[in-house]
Design an enzyme around this catalytic site. Structure first.
Site, PDB file in Angstrom:
ATOM      1  N   SER A 118     -50.824 -30.080 -18.048  1.00 24.31           N
ATOM      2  CA  SER A 118     -51.288 -31.328 -16.889  1.00 24.31           C
ATOM      3  C   SER A 118     -51.428 -29.930 -15.856  1.00 24.31           C
ATOM      4  O   SER A 118     -51.734 -28.632 -16.736  1.00 24.31           O
ATOM      5  CB  SER A 118     -49.739 -31.052 -16.034  1.00 24.31           C
ATOM      6  OG  SER A 118     -48.561 -32.056 -16.451  1.00 24.31           O
TER       7      SER A 118
ATOM      8  N   ASP B 225     -43.578 -40.082 -27.489  1.00 28.52           N
ATOM      9  CA  ASP B 225     -44.013 -39.119 -27.271  1.00 28.52           C
ATOM     10  C   ASP B 225     -42.757 -37.953 -28.390  1.00 28.52           C
ATOM     11  O   ASP B 225     -42.046 -37.802 -28.105  1.00 28.52           O
ATOM     12  CB  ASP B 225     -43.802 -38.411 -26.265  1.00 28.52           C
ATOM     13  CG  ASP B 225     -44.411 -37.089 -25.405  1.00 28.52           C
ATOM     14  OD1 ASP B 225     -45.283 -36.459 -26.347  1.00 28.52           O
ATOM     15  OD2 ASP B 225     -44.595 -36.212 -24.580  1.00 28.52           O
TER      16      ASP B 225
ATOM     17  N   HIS C 216     -52.496 -32.145 -25.651  1.00 35.50           N
ATOM     18  CA  HIS C 216     -50.506 -31.689 -25.253  1.00 35.50           C
ATOM     19  C   HIS C 216     -50.458 -30.467 -23.975  1.00 35.50           C
ATOM     20  O   HIS C 216     -51.826 -29.545 -23.971  1.00 35.50           O
ATOM     21  CB  HIS C 216     -49.430 -31.351 -25.896  1.00 35.50           C
ATOM     22  CG  HIS C 216     -49.191 -32.487 -27.319  1.00 35.50           C
ATOM     23  ND1 HIS C 216     -48.038 -33.424 -27.029  1.00 35.50           N
ATOM     24  CD2 HIS C 216     -50.595 -33.847 -27.966  1.00 35.50           C
ATOM     25  CE1 HIS C 216     -48.057 -34.631 -27.228  1.00 35.50           C
ATOM     26  NE2 HIS C 216     -49.226 -34.848 -28.050  1.00 35.50           N
TER      27      HIS C 216
HETATM   28 ZN    ZN Z   1     -46.693 -32.311 -25.955  1.00 32.98          ZN
END
Ligand code: ZN
Length: 343
Positions: A226, A83, A223
């Protein structure tokens, strides 16, 4: 089943019209949580480690933990992904270690903080694509800059300063040959993404849809995705935590993204919240306990629960057995024969 390339997982996800969560790890318990969730929901899995994770655990610990996961859960197609690689050298070292997929985040300079120029981004990403595809390894690039800072990586800000320009996205894919494209649509890393439930003024789903229209065959990556659910925040605060009220990306917005070309969804904060809440609860309710297993077991279970829920919500559940793995060696041949050429 060998570790597989991310390209194969995302190609299959595109065929099936679903998304695949990419969950960050730093230690054994988090890897176990993801693998148990994958087994329970019969999901293909992407486990990703940031530079911070590699520094925390050391490369070899991480690598062999992933290998163990792969051996212990042979029915799960598993990708080991880097990542936010910050430089050519970071990506190269991950490929040499055995990662089957890398992200070259050329949207920032190697300091991981300063936004780069378009030309700098194209140059470094194209060079990573070259060495990665030679080895059959997948590359994710990023165009536009995300908000927030996590593990010392990020430009800060709200995420609206450098939203992806759809024209540039097209040019970037053509010039670099990336397999997957991370775009900036107002999301941020970390727990504090939005100060209220996000609407179209802060979460630019219209830009995502415009990019998908221009690049219908490119795997898009969200990205900072959450959902930061209130129940997980509440558990932490109920047992002595001090989180300020915050909002993440609602699952229904991610699902709208999945209907519009999003194939990989990065989730880290939700796992962190679940783990911390579970540990705080044990500490608060049974302060006499001191065996780490007494709080790491519930922590692992809490993370597994949120990961399994996301796997179901993203649609990857039930798809682990859909396809035979393509080895990295075979992917290498396919890249060389240009059957996987840029779209
Ligand atoms: Zn990220």
């Amino acid at each position: 089943m060998p570790l597989v390339s991310m390209r194969q997982l995302l190609d299959e996800a595109a065929k099936g019209g679903y998304g695949v969560g990419a969950f960050n790890v730093n230690n054994m318990e988090q890897i176990q949580s993801i693998m148990e969730a994958a087994r329970e929901t019969k999901s293909p899995a992407i486990i990703q480690a940031s530079r911070g994770a590699r520094a925390y655990s050391q490369d070899l610990f991480l690598y062999y933990l992933m290998r163990a996961a792969n051996e212990l859960y042979p029915e799960i197609p598993l990708v080991m992904h880097l990542d936010h690689g910050n430089s050519f050298e970071t990506c190269k070292s991950a490929i040499e270690l055995g990662f089957t997929s890398v992200m070259m985040d050329g949207s920032l300079l190697p300091d991981g903080k300063t936004p780069s120029t378009f030309e700098q981004n194209v140059d470094v990403t194209r060079r990573v694509v070259e060495i990665a595809h030679e080895k059959g390894v997948t590359v994710e690039g990023e165009i536009g800059v995300l908000g927030g800072i996590e593990d010392g990586h990020g430009a800060g800000g709200t995420g609206l300063e450098h939203v992806t320009d759809p024209d540039q996205a097209v040019e970037f894919v053509e010039k670099t040959g990336v397999d997957a494209l991370a775009i900036a649509i107002g999301t941020s890393h970390g727990a504090y993404k939005f100060t209220s439930k996000p609407d179209g003024s802060v979460l630019k789903m219209d830009i995502l849809i415009a990019i998908h229209k221009r690049l219908p065959n490119v795997h898009l990556v969200m990205h900072g995705s959450s959902s930061v659910p209130k129940d997980l925040q509440d558990i932490i605060n109920q047992y002595g935590g001090k989180l300020k009220p915050t909002w993440g990306v609602p699952v229904e917005e991610i699902q709208l993204g999945i209907r519009n070309g999003v194939r990989k969804i990065n989730v880290d904060t939700d796992s962190r919240l679940a783990i911390t809440g579970a540990i705080r609860k044990v500490f608060a309710e049974t302060p006499e306990k001191f065996d780490p297993r007494d709080y790491l077991k519930p922590a692992r279970e809490a993370m597994k629960k949120v990961v399994a829920l996301r796997m179901t919500q993203f649609g990857q559940a039930g798809h682990a057995g859909d396809y035979a793995p393509i080895s990295i060696e075979e992917m290498k041949k396919r890249y060389a024969a240009e059957t996987l050429a840029a779209k």
